[in-house]
Design a protein around this motif. Sequence first.
Motif, PDB file in Angstrom:
ATOM      1  N   ILE A 192      18.875 -85.071 -68.200  1.00 34.12           N
ATOM      2  CA  ILE A 192      19.172 -84.978 -66.757  1.00 34.12           C
ATOM      3  C   ILE A 192      20.621 -84.564 -66.520  1.00 34.12           C
ATOM      4  O   ILE A 192      20.907 -83.743 -65.649  1.00 34.12           O
ATOM      5  N   GLU A 193      21.551 -85.097 -67.342  1.00 39.33           N
ATOM      6  CA  GLU A 193      22.952 -84.762 -67.063  1.00 39.33           C
ATOM      7  C   GLU A 193      23.232 -83.297 -67.394  1.00 39.33           C
ATOM      8  O   GLU A 193      24.000 -82.630 -66.696  1.00 39.33           O
ATOM      9  N   GLY A 194      22.571 -82.762 -68.436  1.00 40.72           N
ATOM     10  CA  GLY A 194      22.767 -81.348 -68.796  1.00 40.72           C
ATOM     11  C   GLY A 194      22.274 -80.442 -67.666  1.00 40.72           C
ATOM     12  O   GLY A 194      22.925 -79.459 -67.307  1.00 40.72           O
ATOM     13  N   LYS A 195      21.127 -80.795 -67.096  1.00 42.26           N
ATOM     14  CA  LYS A 195      20.574 -79.950 -66.031  1.00 42.26           C
ATOM     15  C   LYS A 195      21.433 -80.020 -64.766  1.00 42.26           C
ATOM     16  O   LYS A 195      21.668 -79.004 -64.108  1.00 42.26           O
ATOM     17  N   PHE A 196      21.922 -81.219 -64.426  1.00 36.42           N
ATOM     18  CA  PHE A 196      22.798 -81.333 -63.243  1.00 36.42           C
ATOM     19  C   PHE A 196      24.131 -80.620 -63.494  1.00 36.42           C
ATOM     20  O   PHE A 196      24.669 -79.958 -62.615  1.00 36.42           O
ATOM     21  N   ARG A 197      24.655 -80.751 -64.734  1.00 34.12           N
ATOM     22  CA  ARG A 197      25.951 -80.132 -65.043  1.00 34.12           C
ATOM     23  C   ARG A 197      25.853 -78.607 -64.933  1.00 34.12           C
ATOM     24  O   ARG A 197      26.738 -77.954 -64.393  1.00 34.12           O
ATOM     25  N   ALA A 198      24.718 -78.047 -65.398  1.00 37.18           N
ATOM     26  CA  ALA A 198      24.546 -76.590 -65.331  1.00 37.18           C
ATOM     27  C   ALA A 198      24.484 -76.103 -63.873  1.00 37.18           C
ATOM     28  O   ALA A 198      24.691 -74.922 -63.601  1.00 37.18           O
ATOM     29  N   LEU A 199      24.211 -77.020 -62.947  1.00 32.91           N
ATOM     30  CA  LEU A 199      24.177 -76.654 -61.523  1.00 32.91           C
ATOM     31  C   LEU A 199      25.519 -76.947 -60.844  1.00 32.91           C
ATOM     32  O   LEU A 199      25.642 -76.859 -59.629  1.00 32.91           O
TER      33      LEU A 199
END
Length: 419
Positions: free
Chosen positions: A403-410
Motif C-alpha cells: 500500500i505504501e509503494g502504491k501511495f508513494r508512486a502517486l
Amino acid sequence: MEKLVIKGPTSLKGEVTISGAKNAAVAILPATLLIDGICTIENLPNISDIKISCEILEKLGAKITWNDKNSITIDTTNITTTQAPLDLTSKFRASYYIIGSMLGRKGEIEVGMPGGCKLGARPIDQHIKGFESLGAEVTVEKGTIHAKAKKLKGTSIYMDVVSVGATINVMLASVLAKGTTTIDNAAKEPHIVDVANFLNTMGADIRGAGTDVIKINGVEKLHGNATYSVVPDQIEAGTFMLAAVATKGDILIKNCITKHLESVTAKILEIGGNVEDNGDSIRVWCNKRPGKANIKTLPYPGFPTDLQPQMGVVLSIANGTSIINESIWESRFQYTDELNKMGAKITAQGKTAFFEGVKKLYGAPVYSTDLRAGAALVIAGTLAEGTTEVYNLEHIDRGYENIEGKFRALGAKIERVTE
Ligand code: EPZ
C-alpha cells in the motif's frame, strides 16, 4: 512494531495498477483442494492472507511453487490429512473455505473457528445449514469445527441471508457431489463469479454465478492442468477512486473492471467528483470540496461495506452533513473514533453514523481497527495537514499489496518505519 508515517497534505496524482482480488483469491486457493492434479494461479495479490492460505494448503499435503511474487503452481494430488492446522485456520476468515473443499475432496475435515476482522457477530450458520443439507454432519466444539460426510448429495438450499462466504462454501462442497445442487438467494459479488469461473476452468459445471440462483451439476473429477488469473480487486480499485476524491487528486486506476465499480462511481458523481470509464481502467479526479451524500451499504451490486470506511473519510471533509447506514456489519464504525482524533466530527450510533463535514483533517497517531479501516486512515493521513502515524499495520497487510509503494508512486509522502 511497524507504523506508516505520512506527511500531508498531498493531492494524489498519477497511475496505479490494481492487484488480484483478495476475496476471490482466498477462496480459489482452497478450491484447488478439489483438484486431483496441478494448476497455476496468476494475479494473486502478494498479501499476508494469501501466504497463510498457502501454508495451510501445504500442511494438508499440497506442493506449492512460487513462479514469481504473484503466481503459484500448486499440486494437490496428495492430500495427506483431514486435520487443518488449528492455529493458522483461526487466524483469518476465509479458512472456512477449507471445509467446503475438503468435504468435497475427502469427505472429512477439522478446522479452527475462523478469525478475521472484528466487525461484530460473524455467524456461520448458513454455511453449516448448506453442508448439512448436502448430507454432512457438522459439530462445533471448543473452537473447532468438524465436518464429515459419506457421500454428499445435491439438493436445493435457500440462504436465509445473502452471504458471500456461505454461497462460495456451498458451491465448493457441491462441485463433486452426486446430482444437482441449487443455491437460492445466493450472493452475487464479482468474487463469486470468479471462483465459479476458476472451478469451471478446472472441469466443474456451475451455472448462474453472479445471479441469485446458482446451479451446480456435480462432476466426478476436476482435471486441473490449467492456468487461471484472479479477477482484479474491486475493493482496492474503489479505495484508490475514493482516495482521488478525498485528496482532490487525479488518478488513473489500471487493471480493473469498471462494471464492478458502478455503485462507487455513482456516489462519486453525486458528490461532485469526475469519472472517466475506459472499461479496463478508470480515471477519477476532483478539484473541489466534495458535497454531502447519504450511503447505505448493501450486498453487490449495492454500495460495498468494504468501501464504507474509505467513503467515510471523503464524507468527513464534505460540504454538509452526511449519513452512512451500515447494513452488513454490526461494528464497522470503529474507525470514526480515529478520524475524530484527526479533527473529524463524526457521531456513530449503532449501525448509523453522522458525518458533519469539516474543512480539514490534522495529522495524529491513529490505529487501524480492521483492514478497510486501515486503508481509510492511510487516505486520511494523505489529505491531513501535518504528520499522521498509522499503527496496527497487520490489518492493512492482510489485504493490500504494497500500500505504501502504491501511495508513494502517486506522490504521497509515506514511509514504513520500524520502531
Ligand atoms: C465477506 O465476508 C468478505 N470476506 C468481507 O470482506 C465482506 O465484508 C463481506 O463478505 C460482505 O461483502 C471475504 O470474502 C473473506 P457474509 P463474509 O457471509 O463472507 C451474515 C474485507 O474487508 N451471515 O457475506 O464473512 C453476516 O453476519 C472483508 O475484505 C449470517 O448471518 O460475509 C453478515 O451480516 C471484511 N450467517 C452478512 O450475513 C452466515 O452463516 C454478510 O456476511 C453467514 C453470514
